[in-house]
Design a protein around this motif. Structure first.
Motif, mmCIF file in Angstrom:
data_model
loop_
_atom_site.group_PDB
_atom_site.id
_atom_site.type_symbol
_atom_site.label_atom_id
_atom_site.label_comp_id
_atom_site.label_asym_id
_atom_site.label_seq_id
_atom_site.Cartn_x
_atom_site.Cartn_y
_atom_site.Cartn_z
ATOM 1 N N GLY B 105 0.889 -1.690 -0.089
ATOM 2 C CA GLY B 105 -0.438 -0.157 0.043
ATOM 3 C C GLY B 105 0.953 1.090 0.112
ATOM 4 O O GLY B 105 0.293 2.015 0.436
ATOM 5 N N LEU B 106 2.088 0.643 -0.447
ATOM 6 C CA LEU B 106 2.807 1.960 -0.278
ATOM 7 C C LEU B 106 4.191 2.083 -1.077
ATOM 8 O O LEU B 106 4.594 1.121 -0.732
ATOM 9 N N GLN B 107 4.645 2.757 -1.454
ATOM 10 C CA GLN B 107 6.009 3.220 -2.526
ATOM 11 C C GLN B 107 6.894 4.063 -2.072
ATOM 12 O O GLN B 107 7.489 3.236 -1.159
ATOM 13 N N CYS B 108 6.512 4.951 -1.632
ATOM 14 C CA CYS B 108 7.766 5.766 -2.015
ATOM 15 C C CYS B 108 7.400 6.053 -0.637
ATOM 16 O O CYS B 108 8.335 6.624 0.418
ATOM 17 N N GLY B 109 6.001 6.417 -0.079
ATOM 18 C CA GLY B 109 5.851 6.156 1.918
ATOM 19 C C GLY B 109 5.147 7.837 2.122
ATOM 20 O O GLY B 109 5.184 8.364 2.808
ATOM 21 N N PHE B 110 5.501 8.967 0.594
ATOM 22 C CA PHE B 110 5.465 9.990 1.295
ATOM 23 C C PHE B 110 3.801 10.353 1.400
ATOM 24 O O PHE B 110 3.404 10.918 2.702
ATOM 25 N N CYS B 111 2.657 10.136 0.814
ATOM 26 C CA CYS B 111 1.516 9.957 1.171
ATOM 27 C C CYS B 111 1.203 9.109 1.979
ATOM 28 O O CYS B 111 -0.208 9.652 3.156
ATOM 29 N N THR B 112 1.959 7.632 2.646
ATOM 30 C CA THR B 112 1.186 7.181 4.031
ATOM 31 C C THR B 112 0.924 7.450 5.091
ATOM 32 O O THR B 112 -0.108 7.009 5.921
ATOM 33 N N PRO B 113 2.025 8.507 5.635
ATOM 34 C CA PRO B 113 1.217 8.957 7.410
ATOM 35 C C PRO B 113 -0.693 9.081 7.201
ATOM 36 O O PRO B 113 -0.860 9.213 8.285
ATOM 37 N N LEU B 142 -3.597 12.669 -2.575
ATOM 38 C CA LEU B 142 -2.896 11.928 -3.656
ATOM 39 C C LEU B 142 -1.773 11.381 -2.929
ATOM 40 O O LEU B 142 -1.312 11.082 -2.322
ATOM 41 N N CYS B 143 -1.895 9.994 -3.792
ATOM 42 C CA CYS B 143 -1.023 9.462 -3.570
ATOM 43 C C CYS B 143 -0.512 9.675 -5.555
ATOM 44 O O CYS B 143 -0.862 9.448 -6.272
ATOM 45 N N ARG B 144 0.928 9.602 -5.490
ATOM 46 C CA ARG B 144 0.968 9.545 -6.908
ATOM 47 C C ARG B 144 2.199 8.111 -7.448
ATOM 48 O O ARG B 144 2.439 8.218 -8.323
ATOM 49 N N CYS B 145 2.482 7.080 -6.133
ATOM 50 C CA CYS B 145 2.415 6.082 -6.633
ATOM 51 C C CYS B 145 2.428 4.939 -6.689
ATOM 52 O O CYS B 145 2.341 4.116 -7.942
ATOM 53 N N THR B 146 1.040 4.129 -5.627
ATOM 54 C CA THR B 146 0.673 3.104 -5.938
ATOM 55 C C THR B 146 -1.383 2.837 -7.187
ATOM 56 O O THR B 146 -1.176 2.325 -7.243
ATOM 57 N N GLY B 147 -1.363 3.817 -7.448
ATOM 58 C CA GLY B 147 -2.494 4.165 -7.944
ATOM 59 C C GLY B 147 -4.246 3.386 -6.848
ATOM 60 O O GLY B 147 -4.708 2.728 -7.818
HETATM 61 S S1 FES Z 1 3.459 5.909 -1.823
HETATM 62 FE FE1 FES Z 1 4.650 7.446 -3.070
HETATM 63 S S2 FES Z 1 2.716 9.371 -2.971
HETATM 64 FE FE2 FES Z 1 1.586 7.589 -1.799
#
Ligand code: FES
Ligand code: FES
Lengths: 274, 174
Positions: B105-113, B142-147
């Motif tokens: 459910g996360l890739q870069c993790g920026f949106c995750t918190p 907004l999440c730019r990684c996971t779709g």
């Molecule tokens: S995991 Fe990268 S923005 Fe959501």
């Protein structure tokens, strides 16, 4: 970005807030839920010298029924109104539109009155208040006054509020057997509407109110038009709104939405008429 | 009625994830910056600073709150919860966090918190959400990684785990 410098006053009573407004006038801004104003402060589109926080004034956090109107105080958050048990029965149009107002994460803090005060041309709460012939209850240290919502909003984010006034409440007439419908098109659910339409079907005819196209919500009242007469009326209204192209949609697309969603909400409101 | 002057830093106190904290803030300081720079709680992320992206979402007195649309001075005396408070103990993830890991459910993790805070709060009051309700809730992020698809899967699985009778009751957070 970060806001410019301002003093912060946490008002504990309405009189305190009004006294600061009276003293500072246009240098002061009232902050309630902050979901519109904080973005303006961060972008420095608003640069008040004093911010007056009214959210700790308990008297403003009230939903009351008075003489056939629902009075929503300036401290009432959108989530609170949405969770109010009587909402669907008393204010069906608001019950339909509120879930489109921002997101769960902004309704939890944003207030109904704050949305009206901000007067964004595509916002749902000013649209509903105008469509329902609601009123804005203004208050200053000098006086109280009631303004019809349609007169309160004068254009894009501009209103008839005087510098020493604040919105104390807004009030909506209670449902009276009319049918209501609401729909909107936005890029993402909860974002500002590209076009939002509200319809009210009463015994005398229909009202259509549209936000997101002109610089403020606009309404038209028609008899019970049908068929090509309704098409013609919708088409004329769509052009009268004087839509502009912008980054979200073309003027032509907006006119199309007025014709199509306008028709849909009118039909649905008629079906719901008692 | 306190009036906090613009150019001074004012003492403030609140509870952060159950513990009393204090620091100093100018009136114009966003809660997000206070958490990160004054308290060093960098779990809360800042993306857009105008309420759109949802990365900064925290909980204040049980209300989901954009920390970029809230002033630090506004939460004086409040109960603030951030992503740092989700795990029940060091080395152990919450049910929701574990589901995010399982489902990518996360890739870069920026949106995750922010997304975790929204879901944590939401699942506490809506234990049996539909997929549509989860999607509508996520419209505030907004999440730019996971779709989004793995995020939705993780959220629904977490809800199911939490609703199952074998789930232990000792989780403060979901
Ligand atoms: S995991 Fe990268 S923005 Fe959501
Ligand atoms: S940083 Fe607060 S919503 Fe984007």
């Amino acid at each position: 970005m970060k806001p410019a410098l301002f003093d912060y006053v946490r008002a504990e009573t309405l009189d305190e807030a009004l006294a600061v407004l009276a003293a500072e006038g246009s240098d002061a801004r009232v902050i309630a839920g902050g979901q519109s104003l904080m973005a303006m402060l961060n972008m420095r589109l608003a640069r008040p010298k004093v911010l007056i926080d009214i959210m700790r004034i308990d008297d403003l956090d009230r939903i009351d029924e008075e003489r056939g109107r629902i009075v929503v105080g300036a401290g009432v958050r959108q989530a609170k109104l949405l969770a109010w048990d009587n909402l669907a029965a008393k204010l069906p149009l608001v019950a339909l539109a509120l879930p489109w107002t921002g997101h769960e994460q902004t309704r939890s803090r944003g207030t109904v009155c704050g949305s009206v005060a901000h007067a964004d041309p595509s916002a749902e709460m000013p649209l509903c208040l105008i469509a329902l012939d609601g009123q804005v209850h203004l208050r200053s240290a000098r006086r109280r006054r009631l303004v019809a919502a349609a007169e309160y909003v004068t254009g894009m984010m501009s209103t008839t509020r005087q510098d020493d006034e604040m919105i104390e409440a807004v009030s909506f007439p209670v449902r009276d057997g009319n049918g209501y419908s609401f729909r909107e098109v936005a890029r993402r659910h909860g974002d500002f509407a590209i076009t939002a339409c509200a319809a009210i079907a009463s015994a005398d005819g229909i009202r259509l109110a549209v936000a997101g196209v002109a610089d403020k919500p606009e309404t038209r009242d028609w008899p019970d038009l049908a068929g090509s007469a309704l098409d013609d009326a919708l088409n004329a209204f769509a052009y009268e709104l004087d839509a502009r192209d912008d980054i979200h949609a073309t003027a032509r697309y907006r006119r199309d939405l007025v014709r199509q969603i306008g028709r849909d909400v009118i039909m649905e409101a008629r079906r719901c008429r008692a | 009625m306190p009036r906090l002057t613009a150019t001074k830093r004012h003492a403030m106190r609140f509870r952060l994830n159950g513990h009393p904290v204090e620091g100093h803030a100018e009136p114009r300081m966003q809660l997000a910056d206070f958490l990160r720079h004054e308290l060093g709680a960098t779990g809360t992320h800042v993306g857009c600073e105008h309420g759109i992206c949802g990365a900064c979402t925290v909980s204040v007195d049980g209300m989901l709150t954009r920390a970029c649309l809230t002033l630090a001075v506004q939460v004086d005396g409040c109960d603030v919860r951030t992503v740092e408070g989700l795990a029940p103990e060091p080395g152990r993830l919450s049910v929701l966090q574990a589901a995010f890991r399982r489902h990518h459910g996360l890739q870069c993790g920026f949106c995750t918190p922010g997304i975790l805070m929204s879901l944590d709060r939401y699942l506490q009051t809506n234990p049996n959400p539909t997929e549509n309700q989860i999607r509508e809730l996520l419209s505030g992020h907004l999440c730019r990684c996971t779709g989004y698809t793995p995020i939705i899967r993780a959220a629904l699985e977490a809800a199911a785990v939490l609703a199952s009778p074998t789930q232990q009751e000792d989780h403060v957070h979901v």
